[in-house]
Scaffold this motif. Structure first.
Motif, PDB file in Angstrom:
ATOM      1  N   VAL A 224      -6.686   2.914  -4.191  1.00 23.37           N
ATOM      2  CA  VAL A 224      -5.367   3.293  -3.687  1.00 23.37           C
ATOM      3  C   VAL A 224      -4.889   4.528  -4.439  1.00 23.37           C
ATOM      4  CG1 VAL A 224      -4.692   0.955  -2.987  1.00 23.37           C
ATOM      5  CG2 VAL A 224      -4.085   1.774  -5.279  1.00 23.37           C
ATOM      6  N   SER A 225      -4.213   5.404  -3.719  1.00 26.41           N
ATOM      7  CA  SER A 225      -3.618   6.616  -4.283  1.00 26.41           C
ATOM      8  C   SER A 225      -2.104   6.534  -4.081  1.00 26.41           C
ATOM      9  CB  SER A 225      -4.169   7.866  -3.582  1.00 26.41           C
ATOM     10  OG  SER A 225      -5.445   8.227  -4.053  1.00 26.41           O
ATOM     11  N   PRO A 226      -1.384   6.007  -5.073  1.00 27.60           N
ATOM     12  CA  PRO A 226       0.046   5.745  -4.873  1.00 27.60           C
ATOM     13  C   PRO A 226       0.888   6.994  -4.632  1.00 27.60           C
ATOM     14  CG  PRO A 226      -0.777   4.525  -6.763  1.00 27.60           C
ATOM     15  CD  PRO A 226      -1.852   5.497  -6.366  1.00 27.60           C
ATOM     16  N   GLU A 227       0.447   8.133  -5.095  1.00 29.68           N
ATOM     17  CA  GLU A 227       1.286   9.321  -4.973  1.00 29.68           C
ATOM     18  C   GLU A 227       1.326   9.832  -3.540  1.00 29.68           C
ATOM     19  OE1 GLU A 227       0.854  12.914  -7.798  1.00 29.68           O
ATOM     20  OE2 GLU A 227       0.351  13.609  -5.790  1.00 29.68           O
ATOM     21  N   ILE A 228       0.169  10.058  -2.942  1.00 21.95           N
ATOM     22  CA  ILE A 228       0.142  10.550  -1.569  1.00 21.95           C
ATOM     23  C   ILE A 228       0.148   9.381  -0.586  1.00 21.95           C
ATOM     24  CG2 ILE A 228      -2.378  10.714  -1.333  1.00 21.95           C
ATOM     25  CD1 ILE A 228       0.192  13.255   0.015  1.00 21.95           C
ATOM     26  N   GLY A 229      -0.163   8.193  -1.082  1.00 21.51           N
ATOM     27  CA  GLY A 229      -0.116   7.015  -0.224  1.00 21.51           C
ATOM     28  C   GLY A 229      -1.390   6.763   0.563  1.00 21.51           C
ATOM     29  N   SER A 230      -2.543   7.149   0.015  1.00 23.17           N
ATOM     30  CA  SER A 230      -3.796   6.872   0.722  1.00 23.17           C
ATOM     31  C   SER A 230      -4.470   5.639   0.131  1.00 23.17           C
ATOM     32  CB  SER A 230      -4.728   8.079   0.680  1.00 23.17           C
ATOM     33  OG  SER A 230      -5.303   8.239  -0.586  1.00 23.17           O
ATOM     34  N   TRP A 231      -5.360   5.063   0.919  1.00 24.05           N
ATOM     35  CA  TRP A 231      -6.094   3.865   0.472  1.00 24.05           C
ATOM     36  C   TRP A 231      -7.429   3.820   1.176  1.00 24.05           C
ATOM     37  CZ3 TRP A 231      -5.345  -0.663   4.056  1.00 24.05           C
ATOM     38  CH2 TRP A 231      -4.503  -0.347   5.133  1.00 24.05           C
ATOM     39  N   THR A 232      -8.432   3.285   0.475  1.00 26.89           N
ATOM     40  CA  THR A 232      -9.803   3.319   0.953  1.00 26.89           C
ATOM     41  C   THR A 232     -10.371   1.906   0.961  1.00 26.89           C
ATOM     42  OG1 THR A 232     -10.038   5.522   0.012  1.00 26.89           O
ATOM     43  CG2 THR A 232     -12.061   4.367   0.602  1.00 26.89           C
ATOM     44  N   VAL A 233     -10.952   1.570   2.095  1.00 29.87           N
ATOM     45  CA  VAL A 233     -11.321   0.190   2.378  1.00 29.87           C
ATOM     46  C   VAL A 233     -12.743   0.122   2.907  1.00 29.87           C
ATOM     47  CG1 VAL A 233     -10.816  -1.697   3.986  1.00 29.87           C
ATOM     48  CG2 VAL A 233      -8.947  -0.483   2.867  1.00 29.87           C
ATOM     49  N   MET A 234     -13.434  -0.969   2.609  1.00 29.53           N
ATOM     50  CA  MET A 234     -14.702  -1.286   3.263  1.00 29.53           C
ATOM     51  C   MET A 234     -14.469  -2.533   4.114  1.00 29.53           C
ATOM     52  SD  MET A 234     -17.979  -0.192   3.122  1.00 29.53           S
ATOM     53  CE  MET A 234     -18.416   0.359   1.465  1.00 29.53           C
ATOM     54  N   PHE A 235     -14.962  -2.481   5.359  1.00 32.91           N
ATOM     55  CA  PHE A 235     -14.802  -3.628   6.245  1.00 32.91           C
ATOM     56  C   PHE A 235     -16.164  -4.210   6.624  1.00 32.91           C
ATOM     57  CE2 PHE A 235     -10.764  -1.414   7.481  1.00 32.91           C
ATOM     58  CZ  PHE A 235      -9.879  -2.459   7.221  1.00 32.91           C
ATOM     59  N   HIS A 236     -16.228  -5.536   6.695  1.00 32.67           N
ATOM     60  CA  HIS A 236     -17.374  -6.218   7.302  1.00 32.67           C
ATOM     61  C   HIS A 236     -16.873  -6.985   8.522  1.00 32.67           C
ATOM     62  CE1 HIS A 236     -20.196  -9.481   8.135  1.00 32.67           C
ATOM     63  NE2 HIS A 236     -21.109  -8.633   7.708  1.00 32.67           N
TER      64      HIS A 236
END
Lengths: 150, 150, 150, 150
Positions: free
Chosen positions: B36-48
């Motif tokens: 998670v990047s709280p400053e710009i508000g991005s988040w990275t996820v892996m899905f199955h």
């Protein structure tokens, strides 16, 4: 009036590898340019790195996020000298300002990297040569000419 | 004075899958929160995603970039109805404002997605339930509690 | 191939004020839409707020930066109740996730705000109504129709 | 676990001006550093520019947004030679990759600028000297030492 951007879908395994800028690497690193975002200045790349290949010293002026599909990357010399070693099936986040003076792929490596803003490649004379979305796109287009998938 | 953020390295294959928020999916989709990047508000996820699983209708309020490790995703119903079908070894870019009313994984699928800003999940009553970096991190932390790799 | 975006210059004092969405304010707040960035999803606004006007409760899903040309804004109730009071000739940065349940302009106020991603306006029933670059542009274009300076 | 960033409020008119890096300007341009965002790499500055002052040739590697409180800026030589002239009460957006080889303030000028990523200042020998959030903060802290408002 501005419009929503187009979505993009690339079949990555059908895109051929090109040689990455020789001034910025040793050992035959190849690349594919997957995406550029001209507004914020981000660009997304896939790299193929032979065993023992290296990236020239560089600084990430913005954040970078990546995934290592296979292989091993010694960053800042690798974990045995206080740097980091990123391995197969690994996620990596490089913060804005990350200085990467010694980056060696100790095994045949493939990884993807999304970078915001330019990388500043450090030349031997101490100056930086910036490579951002525009320089990356220009290099890629020259390499792929009419063949580039969209 | 503010300082450079820390770099992050995760061995993704050593992180266990958790069930993704049941209100936002059907068919048993699981996830891993990578960043998670709280400053710009991005988040990275892996899905199955099991074969036939779906995501609830949603809008991407910011851009999303992803890679499909295996499987197949029919987006906006898939290419046979004017949407897109993203496949194994494929890169995808969803522009800010992308509306995904029908997203079905037609094969067992694993993909990674970096999202800037919240996803607005559309509820049956027409309202949106936003899920951004903070909501994602909260869900993940509740699921992983003390076990979360850093 | 993607191209560099166009630069933009607006003579702000020659753009007329429009009434800001009535569901999102009380007291006659007017606005000018200065810029939208469809790729990252940011938008830049100028507000004119009469004394005693208020913004409806909202959450900033991404960061916001602004400047107060004149007046006074009580944020989260103002500094006398643990919130903040931003004044004339003041710069403000609202972090992604900022919750603004009580925002009152205690004097006639003009301020500029650049927001990344949507604002989630909280409706009386607890749901959020997102307003991002696209919704802002749509409202503005409806209000200005053929008159909008570019 | 990461936390929401702090909000920031600065009373800009109570912050003293400092001389902007002499290598990057002529004519006595002064500045105030209002904000840095280390994660995405953005920084926000106020400039005071005497009549006839200039910025050294530079490239904006990311987008820049600004507001001109007073004065006049001839960008790329000004509108009479095909560039742009930005004036008092004007908003400006410079796209990522904007090349500013001739920037002259033809009147006493004050303007604010938010920049994402580094500015590459072009040195006489053709190299670029990057200035981003970190370099800006370092310069500012050296100038303000213990006096900097937070």
């Amino acid at each position: 009036m501005k419009i929503k951007l187009a979505d993009e879908y690339l079949q990555v395994d059908q895109i051929g590898w090109e040689t990455f800028e020789p001034d910025f690497q040793t050992g035959g690193i190849r690349w594919k340019l997957l995406h550029v975002s001209p507004e914020i200045g981000s660009w997304t790349v896939m790299f193929h790195c032979p065993t023992g290949s290296t990236f020239a010293p560089h600084i990430h002026h913005g954040p970078a996020e990546g995934y290592i599909f296979k292989g091993e990357i010694e960053i800042r010399g690798g974990e045995q000298v206080g740097g980091a070693t990123a391995r197969e099936n690994g996620y990596l986040y490089e913060a804005a300002g990350a200085i990467h003076d010694r980056t060696t792929m100790t095994r045949e490596t493939e990884f993807m990297l999304q970078m915001v803003g330019p990388v500043g490649w450090k030349m031997a004379d101490g100056t930086q040569r910036p490579q951002g979305w525009a320089e990356a796109q220009q290099l890629w287009n020259e390499q792929k000419s009419e063949l580039r998938p969209v």
